[in-house]
Design a protein around this motif. Structure first.
Motif, PDB file in Angstrom:
ATOM      1  N   ALA A  59      26.647  40.730  14.710  1.00  0.00           N
ATOM      2  CA  ALA A  59      26.390  41.419  15.974  1.00  0.00           C
ATOM      3  C   ALA A  59      24.908  41.451  16.308  1.00  0.00           C
ATOM      4  O   ALA A  59      24.525  41.374  17.476  1.00  0.00           O
ATOM      5  CB  ALA A  59      26.944  42.843  15.909  1.00  0.00           C
ATOM      6  N   SER A  60      24.055  41.564  15.296  1.00  0.00           N
ATOM      7  CA  SER A  60      22.613  41.616  15.541  1.00  0.00           C
ATOM      8  C   SER A  60      22.096  40.310  16.126  1.00  0.00           C
ATOM      9  O   SER A  60      21.041  40.283  16.767  1.00  0.00           O
ATOM     10  CB  SER A  60      21.864  41.948  14.245  1.00  0.00           C
ATOM     11  OG  SER A  60      21.927  40.869  13.328  1.00  0.00           O
ATOM     12  N   MET A  61      22.828  39.216  15.917  1.00  0.00           N
ATOM     13  CA  MET A  61      22.440  37.926  16.474  1.00  0.00           C
ATOM     14  C   MET A  61      22.966  37.749  17.899  1.00  0.00           C
ATOM     15  O   MET A  61      22.720  36.718  18.526  1.00  0.00           O
ATOM     16  CB  MET A  61      22.970  36.777  15.603  1.00  0.00           C
ATOM     17  CG  MET A  61      22.471  36.782  14.174  1.00  0.00           C
ATOM     18  SD  MET A  61      22.932  35.278  13.254  1.00  0.00           S
ATOM     19  CE  MET A  61      24.723  35.310  13.380  1.00  0.00           C
ATOM     20  N   GLY A  62      23.734  38.729  18.375  1.00  0.00           N
ATOM     21  CA  GLY A  62      24.351  38.605  19.682  1.00  0.00           C
ATOM     22  C   GLY A  62      25.614  37.770  19.640  1.00  0.00           C
ATOM     23  O   GLY A  62      26.119  37.330  20.675  1.00  0.00           O
ATOM     24  N   ALA A  63      26.155  37.546  18.433  1.00  0.00           N
ATOM     25  CA  ALA A  63      27.362  36.742  18.246  1.00  0.00           C
ATOM     26  C   ALA A  63      28.566  37.658  18.006  1.00  0.00           C
ATOM     27  O   ALA A  63      28.437  38.888  17.971  1.00  0.00           O
ATOM     28  CB  ALA A  63      27.179  35.773  17.083  1.00  0.00           C
ATOM     29  N   THR A  64      29.730  37.046  17.829  1.00  0.00           N
ATOM     30  CA  THR A  64      30.972  37.801  17.681  1.00  0.00           C
ATOM     31  C   THR A  64      31.825  37.225  16.565  1.00  0.00           C
ATOM     32  O   THR A  64      31.864  36.010  16.378  1.00  0.00           O
ATOM     33  CB  THR A  64      31.784  37.766  18.996  1.00  0.00           C
ATOM     34  OG1 THR A  64      30.980  38.204  20.078  1.00  0.00           O
ATOM     35  CG2 THR A  64      33.014  38.671  18.904  1.00  0.00           C
ATOM     36  N   ASP A  65      32.503  38.110  15.857  1.00  0.00           N
ATOM     37  CA  ASP A  65      33.496  37.712  14.852  1.00  0.00           C
ATOM     38  C   ASP A  65      34.682  38.656  14.999  1.00  0.00           C
ATOM     39  O   ASP A  65      34.574  39.844  14.706  1.00  0.00           O
ATOM     40  CB  ASP A  65      32.903  37.795  13.439  1.00  0.00           C
ATOM     41  CG  ASP A  65      33.903  37.391  12.362  1.00  0.00           C
ATOM     42  OD1 ASP A  65      35.031  37.004  12.721  1.00  0.00           O
ATOM     43  OD2 ASP A  65      33.556  37.465  11.170  1.00  0.00           O
ATOM     44  N   ILE A  66      35.798  38.117  15.490  1.00  0.00           N
ATOM     45  CA  ILE A  66      36.986  38.965  15.697  1.00  0.00           C
ATOM     46  C   ILE A  66      38.126  38.569  14.752  1.00  0.00           C
ATOM     47  O   ILE A  66      39.291  38.793  15.048  1.00  0.00           O
ATOM     48  CB  ILE A  66      37.472  38.908  17.160  1.00  0.00           C
ATOM     49  CG1 ILE A  66      37.806  37.463  17.569  1.00  0.00           C
ATOM     50  CG2 ILE A  66      36.447  39.510  18.092  1.00  0.00           C
ATOM     51  CD1 ILE A  66      38.492  37.367  18.925  1.00  0.00           C
ATOM     52  N   THR A  67      37.766  38.000  13.600  1.00  0.00           N
ATOM     53  CA  THR A  67      38.797  37.533  12.662  1.00  0.00           C
ATOM     54  C   THR A  67      39.249  38.605  11.677  1.00  0.00           C
ATOM     55  O   THR A  67      40.169  38.365  10.897  1.00  0.00           O
ATOM     56  CB  THR A  67      38.272  36.332  11.848  1.00  0.00           C
ATOM     57  OG1 THR A  67      37.141  36.754  11.056  1.00  0.00           O
ATOM     58  CG2 THR A  67      37.834  35.195  12.752  1.00  0.00           C
ATOM     59  N   GLN A  68      38.611  39.772  11.689  1.00  0.00           N
ATOM     60  CA  GLN A  68      38.827  40.745  10.605  1.00  0.00           C
ATOM     61  C   GLN A  68      40.292  41.108  10.362  1.00  0.00           C
ATOM     62  O   GLN A  68      40.735  41.184   9.215  1.00  0.00           O
ATOM     63  CB  GLN A  68      38.028  42.024  10.867  1.00  0.00           C
ATOM     64  CG  GLN A  68      36.544  41.926  10.654  1.00  0.00           C
ATOM     65  CD  GLN A  68      35.841  41.339  11.845  1.00  0.00           C
ATOM     66  OE1 GLN A  68      36.433  41.215  12.913  1.00  0.00           O
ATOM     67  NE2 GLN A  68      34.586  40.996  11.696  1.00  0.00           N
ATOM     68  N   GLY A  69      41.038  41.353  11.426  1.00  0.00           N
ATOM     69  CA  GLY A  69      42.427  41.768  11.249  1.00  0.00           C
ATOM     70  C   GLY A  69      43.262  40.734  10.535  1.00  0.00           C
ATOM     71  O   GLY A  69      43.941  41.016   9.538  1.00  0.00           O
ATOM     72  N   SER A  70      43.208  39.491  11.019  1.00  0.00           N
ATOM     73  CA  SER A  70      43.980  38.412  10.405  1.00  0.00           C
ATOM     74  C   SER A  70      43.442  38.057   9.028  1.00  0.00           C
ATOM     75  O   SER A  70      44.201  37.736   8.109  1.00  0.00           O
ATOM     76  CB  SER A  70      43.958  37.168  11.303  1.00  0.00           C
ATOM     77  OG  SER A  70      44.602  37.419  12.529  1.00  0.00           O
ATOM     78  N   LEU A  71      42.110  38.113   8.880  1.00  0.00           N
ATOM     79  CA  LEU A  71      41.505  37.780   7.585  1.00  0.00           C
ATOM     80  C   LEU A  71      41.882  38.816   6.530  1.00  0.00           C
ATOM     81  O   LEU A  71      42.122  38.467   5.364  1.00  0.00           O
ATOM     82  CB  LEU A  71      39.986  37.692   7.724  1.00  0.00           C
ATOM     83  CG  LEU A  71      39.212  37.224   6.489  1.00  0.00           C
ATOM     84  CD1 LEU A  71      39.736  35.889   5.988  1.00  0.00           C
ATOM     85  CD2 LEU A  71      37.718  37.121   6.806  1.00  0.00           C
ATOM     86  N   VAL A  72      41.945  40.087   6.909  1.00  0.00           N
ATOM     87  CA  VAL A  72      42.402  41.132   5.990  1.00  0.00           C
ATOM     88  C   VAL A  72      43.812  40.811   5.500  1.00  0.00           C
ATOM     89  O   VAL A  72      44.123  40.945   4.312  1.00  0.00           O
ATOM     90  CB  VAL A  72      42.374  42.515   6.677  1.00  0.00           C
ATOM     91  CG1 VAL A  72      43.295  43.503   5.958  1.00  0.00           C
ATOM     92  CG2 VAL A  72      40.957  43.069   6.689  1.00  0.00           C
ATOM     93  N   ALA A  73      44.679  40.376   6.417  1.00  0.00           N
ATOM     94  CA  ALA A  73      46.062  40.070   6.052  1.00  0.00           C
ATOM     95  C   ALA A  73      46.137  38.894   5.087  1.00  0.00           C
ATOM     96  O   ALA A  73      46.906  38.924   4.109  1.00  0.00           O
ATOM     97  CB  ALA A  73      46.876  39.769   7.314  1.00  0.00           C
ATOM     98  N   VAL A  74      45.348  37.844   5.336  1.00  0.00           N
ATOM     99  CA  VAL A  74      45.353  36.666   4.455  1.00  0.00           C
ATOM    100  C   VAL A  74      44.789  37.021   3.078  1.00  0.00           C
ATOM    101  O   VAL A  74      45.370  36.655   2.043  1.00  0.00           O
ATOM    102  CB  VAL A  74      44.533  35.515   5.080  1.00  0.00           C
ATOM    103  CG1 VAL A  74      44.360  34.375   4.074  1.00  0.00           C
ATOM    104  CG2 VAL A  74      45.213  34.994   6.327  1.00  0.00           C
ATOM    105  N   CYS A  75      43.664  37.714   3.061  1.00  0.00           N
ATOM    106  CA  CYS A  75      43.057  38.114   1.783  1.00  0.00           C
ATOM    107  C   CYS A  75      43.998  39.012   0.984  1.00  0.00           C
ATOM    108  O   CYS A  75      44.112  38.878  -0.243  1.00  0.00           O
ATOM    109  CB  CYS A  75      41.740  38.829   2.036  1.00  0.00           C
ATOM    110  SG  CYS A  75      40.423  37.789   2.698  1.00  0.00           S
ATOM    111  N   ALA A  76      44.650  39.938   1.681  1.00  0.00           N
ATOM    112  CA  ALA A  76      45.582  40.848   1.010  1.00  0.00           C
ATOM    113  C   ALA A  76      46.784  40.094   0.459  1.00  0.00           C
ATOM    114  O   ALA A  76      47.240  40.360  -0.670  1.00  0.00           O
ATOM    115  CB  ALA A  76      46.043  41.927   1.991  1.00  0.00           C
ATOM    116  N   ALA A  77      47.304  39.154   1.251  1.00  0.00           N
ATOM    117  CA  ALA A  77      48.450  38.359   0.792  1.00  0.00           C
ATOM    118  C   ALA A  77      48.080  37.564  -0.450  1.00  0.00           C
ATOM    119  O   ALA A  77      48.847  37.497  -1.426  1.00  0.00           O
ATOM    120  CB  ALA A  77      48.913  37.431   1.912  1.00  0.00           C
ATOM    121  N   ALA A  78      46.898  36.954  -0.429  1.00  0.00           N
ATOM    122  CA  ALA A  78      46.443  36.189  -1.592  1.00  0.00           C
ATOM    123  C   ALA A  78      46.268  37.098  -2.809  1.00  0.00           C
ATOM    124  O   ALA A  78      46.639  36.734  -3.935  1.00  0.00           O
ATOM    125  CB  ALA A  78      45.128  35.488  -1.271  1.00  0.00           C
ATOM    126  N   ALA A  79      45.733  38.290  -2.584  1.00  0.00           N
ATOM    127  CA  ALA A  79      45.485  39.223  -3.682  1.00  0.00           C
ATOM    128  C   ALA A  79      46.788  39.654  -4.360  1.00  0.00           C
ATOM    129  O   ALA A  79      46.875  39.671  -5.594  1.00  0.00           O
ATOM    130  CB  ALA A  79      44.721  40.442  -3.174  1.00  0.00           C
TER     131      ALA A  79
END
Length: 311
Positions: A59-79
């Motif tokens: 965010a400090s770079m003025g950019a965006t990352d909206i993957t958190q929700g899906s990435l949480v699901a993938v990481c959790a599934a792998a875990a």
């Protein structure tokens, strides 16, 4: 005039938080601050803070990352799968590595091919959600009891405090953090200064993925298992926490970690207070959106009113 600007803009998140505390103290008859509910608010807020500590670099770079929700699901599934089929010990690095790889891919495409970070992260969000469905199907996988201890406040809170201190040091006291904020102010100026902007961008997105991978373990511990709907809307809560807390959309030096933390408590308090007052889910969503618009508008007015040009 800059001194006035600092006082107004920097204190605004605290003022809004105090207003929310006052409003819900009255409308819920103090129920929102019952000991059990306070513990729930804290636990939910900590998950947002963990993931937000990584997103703050992006965010400090003025950019965006909206993957958190899906990435949480993938990481959790792998875990959970690694924990069930191999070892509980390996489940933690599995989630973290997947988070870092996702961040690397997002940052690489954005920085090397000059593709909008929003469009890249939107594409990854959709792809990861499909990957979760492919991994789990329609089933839910339960987490081993040993990992569910991560949701205990005595374990979770010290870890979050440590993460805040480490990420805060990197963001505020190292050249890398300064480069991220500098890119938000003027990417060309940072590049002309001899900084490898591409490398900085990729690393910022990797940190975002790293912290999301860590957050996935705590979300998983709180829910108790993984499913293909885990994490839906999580990215929106993080973004709202930042922007309600006063993090500027354009990035730059106005990006502060304390704003994320205050915003995380605000969004969780808002949701909890509305639930206790009996507001339905649809009304809660509308009010959240209205509050976000109001805060962004106020921040815009403050910036114009107290900017050096206005004086």
């Amino acid at each position: 005039m800059k001194k006035t600007k600092f006082k107004v803009e920097e204190l605004l998140p605290f003022i809004i938080l105090l207003l929310l505390i006052l409003i819900f103290s009255i409308t819920t008859g103090g129920k929102v601050f019952a000991p059990n509910n306070i513990m729930i608010i804290i636990k939910q807020t900590l998950n947002v803070i963990i993931a937000g500590l990584g997103l703050i670099f992006v965010a400090s770079m003025g950019a965006t990352d909206i993957t958190q929700g899906s990435l949480v699901a993938v990481c959790a599934a792998a875990a959970v799968i690694v924990a069930a089929d191999h070892s509980v010990v390996l489940a933690i690095p599995a989630a973290i590595v997947i988070g870092i790889l996702s961040g690397f891919f997002l940052g690489f495409v954005n920085a090397r091919f000059k593709v909008s970070s929003f469009m890249v992260s939107l594409a990854i969000l959709i792809a990861l959600r499909g990957l979760v469905s492919a991994i789990l199907g329609s089933r839910s996988v339960m987490l081993p009891l040993s990992l569910m201890k991560l949701d205990e406040t005595g374990i979770k809170l010290p870890i979050v405090i440590l993460l805040v201190l480490v990420m805060g040091f990197i963001f505020n006291k190292t050249p890398f953090g300064a480069y991220c904020k500098g890119i938000g102010e003027s990417e060309n100026a940072v590049q002309f200064a001899g900084v490898n902007v591409t490398k900085v961008k990729i690393m910022a997105f990797m940190i975002s993925g790293l912290m999301t991978g860590i957050a996935s373990l705590f979300v998983l511990a709180r829910v108790g298992g993984s499913s293909n709907v885990l994490g839906i809307g999580f990215e929106m809560r993080i973004l709202m926490a930042m922007y309600i807390g006063g993090v500027p959309v354009r990035g730059g030096t106005g990006t502060k970690i304390y704003k994320l933390i205050i915003g995380a408590f605000m969004i969780t308090l808002l949701e909890s207070g509305l639930t206790i007052t009996g507001a339905s889910g649809s009304y809660t969503q509308m009010i959240r959106g209205a509050v976000l618009l109001l805060v962004v508008y106020i921040m815009g007015v403050m910036q114009r009113r107290f900017s050096p040009q206005a004086g």
